[in-house]
Design an enzyme around this catalytic site. Structure first.
Site, PDB file in Angstrom:
ATOM      1  N   ASP A  30      20.960 -24.794 -16.648  1.00 51.01           N
ATOM      2  CA  ASP A  30      22.181 -24.587 -15.672  1.00 51.01           C
ATOM      3  C   ASP A  30      23.476 -25.246 -16.365  1.00 51.01           C
ATOM      4  O   ASP A  30      23.553 -26.328 -16.946  1.00 51.01           O
ATOM      5  CB  ASP A  30      21.934 -25.267 -14.287  1.00 51.01           C
ATOM      6  CG  ASP A  30      20.699 -24.472 -13.559  1.00 51.01           C
ATOM      7  OD1 ASP A  30      20.685 -23.368 -13.658  1.00 51.01           O
ATOM      8  OD2 ASP A  30      20.127 -25.281 -12.836  1.00 51.01           O
ATOM      9  N   ASP A  37      21.036 -16.981 -11.752  1.00 51.05           N
ATOM     10  CA  ASP A  37      21.050 -17.192 -10.538  1.00 51.05           C
ATOM     11  C   ASP A  37      22.210 -16.742  -9.730  1.00 51.05           C
ATOM     12  O   ASP A  37      21.810 -16.121  -8.507  1.00 51.05           O
ATOM     13  CB  ASP A  37      21.295 -19.109 -10.201  1.00 51.05           C
ATOM     14  CG  ASP A  37      20.219 -19.840 -11.048  1.00 51.05           C
ATOM     15  OD1 ASP A  37      19.036 -19.291 -11.052  1.00 51.05           O
ATOM     16  OD2 ASP A  37      20.478 -20.918 -11.499  1.00 51.05           O
TER      17      ASP A  37
END
Length: 175
Positions: free
Chosen positions: A132, A150
């Site tokens: 991330d 995402d």
């Protein structure tokens, strides 16, 4: 009775939409993987670089769980669970896209979700966690870090909800 040319045009348009859904999945997957390679190679774990002061940072974090670090501390079994789940959902969506069971909007939603899900699966299989790098915040409030996969999955889910309101009472896409 429709003219022969109009039927062909409609079928051709439908095929382009289905092919477009898979092309979108591929674009999402490639951009997601490229961005993760970049951030994993150019940032130290936990490093934060402000982009828009007071709102948006780039950072490098690892997430062994699912969205918002759900089950991140579950001991490792979640990696396999989320991998199988991503393949199952992607397969189901792809099957319905190929069979023409979705509206055009639902095809696009499926393409976004497939590309994002497979992007995160690759991370889990290679690294054991998802990479991330996008961090949104306001003052002391921080939204959980996320990545392009995402974002694509969330956008796809929103499009599915919008599509559900556009469907007729029987649930079949309008032609």
């Amino acid at each position: 009775m429709p003219e022969e040319g109009s039927v062909s045009l409609s079928a051709s348009s439908c095929v382009r939409t289905r092919a477009g859904a898979f092309a979108l999945a591929l674009v999402v997957f490639v951009l997601d993987q490229w961005s993760k390679v970049y951030f994993n190679g150019h940032y130290q774990y936990g490093e934060v670089r402000p982009v828009i002061d007071g709102f948006f940072n780039f950072t490098l974090l690892y997430n062994p769980g699912a969205a918002f670090s759900f089950l991140a501390d579950a001991g490792g079994w979640q990696r396999h669970f989320f991998t199988v789940l991503a393949f199952a959902v992607s397969g189901w969506l792809a099957w319905h896209i190929v069979k023409g069971r979705f509206s055009a909007l639902m095809n696009w939603a499926g393409g976004l979700i497939i590309g994002g899900a497979i992007g995160n699966v690759v991370d889990r299989l290679i690294h054991g966690h998802v990479i991330d790098f996008i961090q949104l915040y306001y003052r002391d409030w921080y939204y959980p870090a996320f990545n392009l996969a995402d974002a694509a999955i969330c956008l796809g889910a929103v499009l599915m909800v919008i599509d559900s309101f556009k469907q007729p009472a029987g649930g079949r896409p309008e032609e």
